[in-house]
Design an enzyme around this catalytic site. Structure first.
Site, PDB file in Angstrom:
ATOM      1  N   CYS A  13       9.127 -43.796 -12.594  1.00  0.00           N
ATOM      2  CA  CYS A  13      10.016 -42.709 -12.176  1.00  0.00           C
ATOM      3  C   CYS A  13      10.335 -41.745 -13.324  1.00  0.00           C
ATOM      4  O   CYS A  13       9.509 -40.911 -13.667  1.00  0.00           O
ATOM      5  CB  CYS A  13      11.278 -43.279 -11.532  1.00  0.00           C
ATOM      6  SG  CYS A  13      12.195 -42.038 -10.596  1.00  0.00           S
ATOM      7  N   HIS A  21       9.616 -47.614  -8.189  1.00  0.00           N
ATOM      8  CA  HIS A  21      10.271 -48.601  -9.062  1.00  0.00           C
ATOM      9  C   HIS A  21       9.869 -50.040  -8.761  1.00  0.00           C
ATOM     10  O   HIS A  21      10.607 -50.752  -8.080  1.00  0.00           O
ATOM     11  CB  HIS A  21      11.787 -48.506  -8.889  1.00  0.00           C
ATOM     12  CG  HIS A  21      12.368 -47.214  -9.340  1.00  0.00           C
ATOM     13  ND1 HIS A  21      12.693 -46.954 -10.655  1.00  0.00           N
ATOM     14  CD2 HIS A  21      12.695 -46.094  -8.660  1.00  0.00           C
ATOM     15  CE1 HIS A  21      13.194 -45.738 -10.763  1.00  0.00           C
ATOM     16  NE2 HIS A  21      13.205 -45.192  -9.565  1.00  0.00           N
ATOM     17  N   GLU A  42      10.182 -52.436 -10.602  1.00  0.00           N
ATOM     18  CA  GLU A  42      11.140 -53.329 -11.257  1.00  0.00           C
ATOM     19  C   GLU A  42      12.323 -53.691 -10.361  1.00  0.00           C
ATOM     20  O   GLU A  42      13.078 -54.611 -10.666  1.00  0.00           O
ATOM     21  CB  GLU A  42      11.649 -52.692 -12.565  1.00  0.00           C
ATOM     22  CG  GLU A  42      12.621 -51.509 -12.410  1.00  0.00           C
ATOM     23  CD  GLU A  42      11.939 -50.158 -12.177  1.00  0.00           C
ATOM     24  OE1 GLU A  42      10.732 -50.152 -11.855  1.00  0.00           O
ATOM     25  OE2 GLU A  42      12.627 -49.124 -12.307  1.00  0.00           O
TER      26      GLU A  42
END
Lengths: 290, 184
Positions: free
Chosen positions: B78, B168, B170
């Site tokens: 991002c 994302h 993560e």
């Protein structure tokens, strides 16, 4: 709706380690963005002026909020009154990035907060303790901040709220499983939320510090106490050199554990906001909406 | 050992993900952190304007750029994608500029435009993707591999040592993209 709530919690995760600044004009918004704010809070009057002016304080003019949305590329937040779901609907209609259902404005409802689960747009709410935080989360808040005492430049209440919340989280974590039911009763929240805090040792959403932050040292203090980021309201644009102070607070949040860096950042910032002590104020905004 | 840029954003989520896969990771907040020995770099999500400013002001820019240019495997998500991109459509700001692509910031609009998708990631298979006020990639130069396309827009690329995406990985439990990165 569940996916939207996850996405809203995740936007707060992206703001972590950052500073959210109160701004009243597009020029201030640009100064804040340039100085490294991770978001701005658009409002007509900063809390110190709301406090000074007295009277009923309401949601800002959407046209003024639009002008700030156009001025910057970072997320833009705005405040609505506690319980005023029509103001929240208006803010959702102008595609605000986050709504602060805020005790800084005059409460519109002295019993009910907004049912935030009915909105797509995310909400941040203030809390003085764990029970308040979890009640706001069960109503649909996807981010929490300490209430502090807005517009005073006095950090004592934000510290008190953060320490209280941390202490209560630590206590929940230490409880036996069979004691959690009673804890839910005491906190007036659902068992599921209590269980989450017990297992994870933290709130299920991001938790920022707010209310009374005026210096880089204040910001570092709150971060060392466990805040995941900082709101600065009156502290920046009520000070002698807003740009320099804003930049210093941003860097202090990143380097909150580095005393040498903090010493450099604290030098030569000009006048801090004058501030008022909690004993000197007649209106405790933190008591609004519990 | 992976260094995770930790000036602002969701660096803790990256560190947890890496540690879950047995990779050691540490936070990069100051110039002194860059003296530690590490062989991978992560640029996390957050606000790219804030991160760009802090990378320069905290004296991290030159060392980080030379590590990326020097071939250190780099994962960017991002805001990280924007830091790497050579050009941003709706801004003059360039950070590292080591990835020859053009990105559009806030390409899906404000928070109400954020969404979740399931998509194919080249060499990895299907992965869940979280787009939070996300950018996408509008142009790529020769030599850049497109790794994922979402609703007709390029959302992940790989160029030499740089793996960059608009979403994302993560934030969710799926570890496949991180495993791919750790094998780069």
């Amino acid at each position: 709706m569940k996916t939207q709530y996850e996405l809203n919690k995740e936007l707060a995760q992206m703001l972590k380690g950052g500073v959210i600044m109160d701004v009243t004009t597009p020029e201030q918004a640009r100064i804040a963005e340039e100085a490294g704010a991770c978001a701005v809070m658009a409002l007509e009057r900063i809390p110190a002026d709301i406090r000074a002016a007295g009277g009923v304080s309401r949601m800002s003019d959407p046209k003024m909020i639009n002008s700030i949305q156009e001025a910057v590329s970072i997320p833009v937040m705005a405040k609505c009154r506690i319980g005023h779901f029509a103001e929240a609907q208006i803010l959702e209609a102008i595609e605000i990035d986050y709504i602060d259902e805020s005790e800084v404005l005059s409460p519109a409802d002295d019993v009910y907060h907004i049912d935030k689960t009915q909105f797509k747009v995310p909400f941040v709410c203030g809390a003085k303790d764990l029970g308040e935080a979890l009640r706001r989360i069960s109503e649909g808040a996807s981010m929490i901040r300490t209430k502090g005492e807005p517009g005073t430049g006095d950090i004592v209440q934000a510290v008190r709220h953060m320490r209280k919340m941390n202490g209560e989280i630590a206590r929940l974590k230490a409880l036996r499983n069979d004691e959690l039911f009673n804890a839910a009763k005491e906190l007036q929240v659902s068992y599921e939320l209590v269980e989450y805090v017990h297992k994870n040792g933290r709130l299920p959403v991001v938790n920022f510090a707010a209310g009374g932050v005026a210096t880089p040292a204040d910001a570092a203090l709150m971060m060392q106490l466990g805040a995941e980021g900082v709101f600065v309201g009156s502290g920046i644009f009520k000070s002698g050199n807003p740009k320099k102070r804003a930049e210093a607070i941003v860097k202090a949040v990143t380097n909150f554990n580095d005393k040498k860096v903090l010493a450099e950042l604290s030098k030569d910032l000009g006048e801090a906001m004058v501030g008022i002590n909690e004993q000197e104020i007649e209106l405790l905004m933190a008591e609004r909406g519990i | 050992m992976t260094g995770v840029l930790a000036v602002q954003g969701d660096f803790i989520e990256h560190i947890k993900m890496l540690e879950g896969l047995g990779e050691k990771a540490f936070e990069i907040r100051s110039e002194a952190d860059l003296d530690k020995s590490f062989d991978r770099l992560v640029l996390p999500g957050g606000e790219s304007t804030v991160q760009t400013r802090l990378i320069r002001d905290l004296g991290l820019f030159d060392k980080l750029k030379s590590k990326i240019s020097g071939g250190m495997p780099t994962l960017a998500t991002c805001a990280g994608l924007i830091l790497l991109a050579k050009k941003t459509e709706n801004s003059d700001s360039v950070c590292f500029g080591t990835l020859p692509v053009t990105v559009k910031r806030n390409a899906y609009g404000r928070q109400l435009g954020s969404f979740r998708a399931l998509g194919d990631f080249k060499g990895v298979g299907q992965v869940p993707m979280e787009f939070i006020r996300a950018p996408y990639i509008t142009a790529v130069s020769d030599g850049v591999s497109v790794m994922s396309v979402t609703d007709g827009n390029i959302t992940a690329v790989k160029y030499k040592n740089q793996l960059a995406m608009a979403f994302h990985p993560e934030l969710l439990c799926d570890t496949k993209i991180f495993e791919y990165f750790l094998n780069m």
